[in-house]
Design an enzyme around this catalytic site. Sequence first.
Site, PDB file in Angstrom:
ATOM      1  N   ARG A  55      39.517  49.562  42.859  1.00 61.57           N
ATOM      2  CA  ARG A  55      40.934  49.200  42.805  1.00 61.57           C
ATOM      3  C   ARG A  55      41.803  50.435  42.575  1.00 61.57           C
ATOM      4  O   ARG A  55      42.928  50.513  43.068  1.00 61.57           O
ATOM      5  CB  ARG A  55      41.175  48.168  41.696  1.00 61.57           C
ATOM      6  N   ARG A 109      46.353  51.447  39.871  1.00 63.34           N
ATOM      7  CA  ARG A 109      46.783  50.954  38.554  1.00 63.34           C
ATOM      8  C   ARG A 109      46.527  52.042  37.531  1.00 63.34           C
ATOM      9  O   ARG A 109      45.442  52.634  37.498  1.00 63.34           O
ATOM     10  CB  ARG A 109      46.003  49.674  38.214  1.00 63.34           C
ATOM     11  N   ARG A 165      38.761  50.634  27.700  1.00 58.63           N
ATOM     12  CA  ARG A 165      38.985  49.182  27.853  1.00 58.63           C
ATOM     13  C   ARG A 165      37.682  48.419  27.618  1.00 58.63           C
ATOM     14  O   ARG A 165      37.692  47.364  26.997  1.00 58.63           O
ATOM     15  CB  ARG A 165      39.543  48.881  29.257  1.00 58.63           C
TER      16      ARG A 165
HETATM   17  P1  AP5 Z   1      40.478  41.299  38.763  1.00 59.39           P
HETATM   18  O1  AP5 Z   1      40.585  39.907  39.269  1.00 59.39           O
HETATM   19  O2  AP5 Z   1      41.687  42.139  38.716  1.00 59.39           O
HETATM   20  O3  AP5 Z   1      39.764  41.302  37.332  1.00 59.39           O
HETATM   21  P2  AP5 Z   1      40.408  41.172  35.880  1.00 59.39           P
HETATM   22  O4  AP5 Z   1      39.354  40.542  35.033  1.00 59.39           O
HETATM   23  O5  AP5 Z   1      41.732  40.529  35.965  1.00 59.39           O
HETATM   24  O6  AP5 Z   1      40.501  42.711  35.518  1.00 59.39           O
HETATM   25  P3  AP5 Z   1      41.675  43.548  34.848  1.00 59.39           P
HETATM   26  O7  AP5 Z   1      41.338  44.969  35.131  1.00 59.39           O
HETATM   27  O8  AP5 Z   1      43.000  43.024  35.234  1.00 59.39           O
HETATM   28  O9  AP5 Z   1      41.386  43.200  33.356  1.00 59.39           O
HETATM   29  P4  AP5 Z   1      41.965  43.805  32.067  1.00 59.39           P
HETATM   30  O10 AP5 Z   1      41.557  42.799  31.071  1.00 59.39           O
HETATM   31  O11 AP5 Z   1      41.514  45.197  31.819  1.00 59.39           O
HETATM   32  O12 AP5 Z   1      43.520  43.965  32.347  1.00 59.39           O
HETATM   33  P5  AP5 Z   1      44.806  43.176  31.874  1.00 59.39           P
HETATM   34  O13 AP5 Z   1      45.776  43.284  32.963  1.00 59.39           O
HETATM   35  O14 AP5 Z   1      44.454  41.852  31.342  1.00 59.39           O
HETATM   36  O15 AP5 Z   1      39.328  42.019  39.604  1.00 59.39           O
HETATM   37  C1  AP5 Z   1      39.069  43.410  39.443  1.00 59.39           C
HETATM   38  C2  AP5 Z   1      38.810  44.035  40.823  1.00 59.39           C
HETATM   39  O16 AP5 Z   1      37.641  43.453  41.395  1.00 59.39           O
HETATM   40  C3  AP5 Z   1      39.939  43.784  41.839  1.00 59.39           C
HETATM   41  O17 AP5 Z   1      40.058  44.902  42.662  1.00 59.39           O
HETATM   42  C4  AP5 Z   1      39.443  42.553  42.626  1.00 59.39           C
HETATM   43  O18 AP5 Z   1      39.939  42.525  43.933  1.00 59.39           O
HETATM   44  C5  AP5 Z   1      37.934  42.760  42.602  1.00 59.39           C
HETATM   45  N1  AP5 Z   1      37.197  41.472  42.560  1.00 59.39           N
HETATM   46  C6  AP5 Z   1      37.550  40.313  41.949  1.00 59.39           C
HETATM   47  N2  AP5 Z   1      36.608  39.369  42.126  1.00 59.39           N
HETATM   48  C7  AP5 Z   1      35.619  39.954  42.861  1.00 59.39           C
HETATM   49  C8  AP5 Z   1      34.358  39.485  43.350  1.00 59.39           C
HETATM   50  N3  AP5 Z   1      33.929  38.217  43.135  1.00 59.39           N
HETATM   51  N4  AP5 Z   1      33.600  40.341  44.050  1.00 59.39           N
HETATM   52  C9  AP5 Z   1      34.008  41.631  44.290  1.00 59.39           C
HETATM   53  N5  AP5 Z   1      35.197  42.136  43.858  1.00 59.39           N
HETATM   54  C10 AP5 Z   1      35.985  41.299  43.135  1.00 59.39           C
HETATM   55  O19 AP5 Z   1      45.301  44.076  30.657  1.00 59.39           O
HETATM   56  C11 AP5 Z   1      45.771  45.381  30.844  1.00 59.39           C
HETATM   57  C12 AP5 Z   1      46.234  45.965  29.524  1.00 59.39           C
HETATM   58  O20 AP5 Z   1      47.360  45.210  29.032  1.00 59.39           O
HETATM   59  C13 AP5 Z   1      45.227  45.923  28.384  1.00 59.39           C
HETATM   60  O21 AP5 Z   1      44.328  47.008  28.421  1.00 59.39           O
HETATM   61  C14 AP5 Z   1      46.145  45.965  27.162  1.00 59.39           C
HETATM   62  O22 AP5 Z   1      46.636  47.248  26.943  1.00 59.39           O
HETATM   63  C15 AP5 Z   1      47.306  45.096  27.621  1.00 59.39           C
HETATM   64  N6  AP5 Z   1      47.105  43.680  27.277  1.00 59.39           N
HETATM   65  C16 AP5 Z   1      46.991  42.646  28.168  1.00 59.39           C
HETATM   66  N7  AP5 Z   1      46.790  41.490  27.523  1.00 59.39           N
HETATM   67  C17 AP5 Z   1      46.785  41.789  26.196  1.00 59.39           C
HETATM   68  C18 AP5 Z   1      46.601  41.007  25.019  1.00 59.39           C
HETATM   69  N8  AP5 Z   1      46.373  39.683  25.066  1.00 59.39           N
HETATM   70  N9  AP5 Z   1      46.647  41.644  23.813  1.00 59.39           N
HETATM   71  C19 AP5 Z   1      46.887  42.984  23.733  1.00 59.39           C
HETATM   72  N10 AP5 Z   1      47.050  43.772  24.811  1.00 59.39           N
HETATM   73  C20 AP5 Z   1      47.006  43.180  26.036  1.00 59.39           C
HETATM   74 MG    MG Z   2      43.698  41.150  35.552  1.00 59.84          MG
END
Ligand code: AP5
Ligand code: MG
Length: 195
Positions: A127, A133, A144
């Site tokens: 990605r 990103r 992470r």
């Molecule tokens: P994707 O669907 O994007 O996976 P994801 O689990 O959503 O991964 P993220 O990287 O978004 O998770 P994250 O938890 O680190 O980030 P978040 O935005 O929540 O898939 C990943 C990739 O794989 C994509 O390219 C997709 O196309 C591909 N893919 C999907 N399914 C597939 C499959 N079956 N086969 C092959 N490829 C596939 O958080 C970001 C930041 O925000 C955090 O680090 C933190 O700083 C902050 N934050 C967010 N929420 C909170 C909270 N509740 N509390 C405190 N801080 C927070």
């Molecule tokens: Mg996500």
Amino acid sequence: MRVVFLGPPGSGKGTQAGLLAERLGVPAISTGDILRAAVREKTPLGREAQAVMDRGELVSDDLIVSLIRERIARPDARKGFILDGFPRTIAQAEALDKMLSGNGDALSAVVNFSVPEHVLVDRMLGRASAEGRSDDRPDAIAERLRVYREKTEPLVDFYRQRDLLADVNGVGSVEEVGGRIDGALMSVRGAGEGS
Ligand code: AP5
Ligand code: MG
């Protein structure tokens, strides 16, 4: 239905939350997407969150809990929602419980995605070149994953003890994983209880 998607970074939460939201007709609420939008728009929230996110650490519980409280109070979330990336700490999970029980509501299920770490890293690096990103850099990815294990993984037992956990193998095609989610949701106690 009120569903939480739990899983490490890159496990497919966002991809599957969007698809399940369409199938169920409820909003997918991603705290990561809300924060990234705030960063793009340079709001006070975005300015506060950016550096923390870029390091791969967690934004403060208070900030995230008030963001979610406001979001799930909106009319489109009355009949249910999918939470992608929240809760991420025990304190957030306890705050969510309180918020929902205050309205006479409860979670229907928590989908727990399992994906081996090398697959997670490959997906995030993939990605990085496609979307750029800012937290898909090797150092931030490692942080992470570490933060996930330390702060978020304890939620697996927290929800298992409450009979809400639906384990889903997140490796396979997007369609295969979606089918497993539908199957897992049907088998969780509470999932079929009203909306
Ligand atoms: P994707 O669907 O994007 O996976 P994801 O689990 O959503 O991964 P993220 O990287 O978004 O998770 P994250 O938890 O680190 O980030 P978040 O935005 O929540 O898939 C990943 C990739 O794989 C994509 O390219 C997709 O196309 C591909 N893919 C999907 N399914 C597939 C499959 N079956 N086969 C092959 N490829 C596939 O958080 C970001 C930041 O925000 C955090 O680090 C933190 O700083 C902050 N934050 C967010 N929420 C909170 C909270 N509740 N509390 C405190 N801080 C927070
Ligand atoms: Mg996500």
